[in-house]
Design an enzyme around this catalytic site. Sequence first.
Site, PDB file in Angstrom:
ATOM      1  N   SER A  15      18.580   8.537 -31.938  1.00 22.64           N
ATOM      2  CA  SER A  15      17.367   7.857 -31.511  1.00 22.64           C
ATOM      3  C   SER A  15      17.157   8.300 -30.118  1.00 22.64           C
ATOM      4  O   SER A  15      18.353   8.172 -29.336  1.00 22.64           O
ATOM      5  CB  SER A  15      17.531   6.345 -31.518  1.00 22.64           C
ATOM      6  OG  SER A  15      16.411   5.669 -31.131  1.00 22.64           O
ATOM      7  N   LYS A  66      12.601  -1.700 -41.968  1.00 28.78           N
ATOM      8  CA  LYS A  66      11.178  -2.209 -41.577  1.00 28.78           C
ATOM      9  C   LYS A  66      10.625  -3.249 -42.427  1.00 28.78           C
ATOM     10  O   LYS A  66       9.918  -4.062 -42.089  1.00 28.78           O
ATOM     11  CB  LYS A  66      10.413  -0.914 -41.454  1.00 28.78           C
ATOM     12  CG  LYS A  66      10.615  -0.140 -40.221  1.00 28.78           C
ATOM     13  CD  LYS A  66       9.549   0.919 -39.819  1.00 28.78           C
ATOM     14  CE  LYS A  66       9.804   1.570 -38.633  1.00 28.78           C
ATOM     15  NZ  LYS A  66       9.018   2.736 -38.424  1.00 28.78           N
ATOM     16  N   ASP A 102       3.302   0.835 -34.975  1.00 31.35           N
ATOM     17  CA  ASP A 102       3.046   2.187 -35.560  1.00 31.35           C
ATOM     18  C   ASP A 102       1.705   2.645 -35.482  1.00 31.35           C
ATOM     19  O   ASP A 102       1.210   3.834 -34.966  1.00 31.35           O
ATOM     20  CB  ASP A 102       3.835   2.583 -36.635  1.00 31.35           C
ATOM     21  CG  ASP A 102       5.490   2.645 -36.645  1.00 31.35           C
ATOM     22  OD1 ASP A 102       5.790   2.744 -35.402  1.00 31.35           O
ATOM     23  OD2 ASP A 102       6.033   2.223 -37.378  1.00 31.35           O
ATOM     24  N   ARG A 152       1.894  12.978 -53.874  1.00 30.26           N
ATOM     25  CA  ARG A 152       2.498  13.427 -54.988  1.00 30.26           C
ATOM     26  C   ARG A 152       2.310  12.440 -56.229  1.00 30.26           C
ATOM     27  O   ARG A 152       1.856  13.017 -57.402  1.00 30.26           O
ATOM     28  CB  ARG A 152       4.014  13.512 -55.061  1.00 30.26           C
ATOM     29  CG  ARG A 152       4.533  14.847 -54.244  1.00 30.26           C
ATOM     30  CD  ARG A 152       6.011  15.057 -54.072  1.00 30.26           C
ATOM     31  NE  ARG A 152       6.399  13.554 -53.516  1.00 30.26           N
ATOM     32  CZ  ARG A 152       7.785  13.348 -53.375  1.00 30.26           C
ATOM     33  NH1 ARG A 152       8.590  14.371 -53.843  1.00 30.26           N
ATOM     34  NH2 ARG A 152       8.266  12.275 -52.841  1.00 30.26           N
TER      35      ARG A 152
END
Length: 279
Positions: A15, A66, A102, A152
């Site tokens: 990180s 998360k 995010d 997909r």
Amino acid sequence: MGKLFGLIGHPVGHSMSPSMHNDAFRLLNQEHHYHAFDVSEKDLEAAVTGIRALEISGFNVTIPHKVEVIKYLDEVDAEAKLIGAVNTVVNVSGRLIGYNTDGEGYLQSLLKTTGDQLHNMKVLVIGAGGAARAVYTVLSRYSVSELHIANRTKEKARHLATECNQRRIEGTVWSLEEAEEQLDLFDLIINTTSVGMSPRVAELPIQLDKLKADAVVSDLIYNPLKTKLLQEAEAKGATIINGVGMFVEQGALAFEKWTGTAPDRKHMEKVVLQQLGGL
């Protein structure tokens, strides 16, 4: 006396967040410290309990925690609930409050390239995982012209589109093969998958044969700085955006939630690029 902030995830040795945040603290003359804690999935609950006991003032959450971390928090803000994931936690007098920076971080980085023209763009999001949910949610809120998704498995993408399209923006759920055939319809193509990430740098999430020359192609990956997707898009005349901007912006937004002060984003980006060998 400074405060302690951190990151929980597994693994975290790679990180860049500690370097980025600690440098930002230094520039602002804040005696805080940011530390990465490697926390396995089986130890997540104990880690959050320890964070409370140690009165850690805030922390980031990365893969694979998360989603799971939500059950151990006292409160989760509306957008993080919609996305279904938390990447930032603020400790307010012992109450752990979860956020997701995010999506907004991605939007802020994207607007530096597109400006307000983003409202008029037909967008294709590739992928249907956690990153896709954050990007799709924020682009719906921003009200782009059209918001499509390719994955997909169409069923997973359809589920995401149903839950996260807040403004009911026009859009279609495509298979990857279908999206490839219709690629010239899109002004902005966003890869939210890990396809093309180091060390699998030779892979493409989607074929670009029908890419428009004036399209914008964005890849959330920042290692390598220029994925094969971005290389091929650039060769076709497209404008390209790597994932460094999103990483910096989401980190800066977390920093603001913890400290109430705005860090120097350009300097944060410089720190990240230096670590990635891009400077």
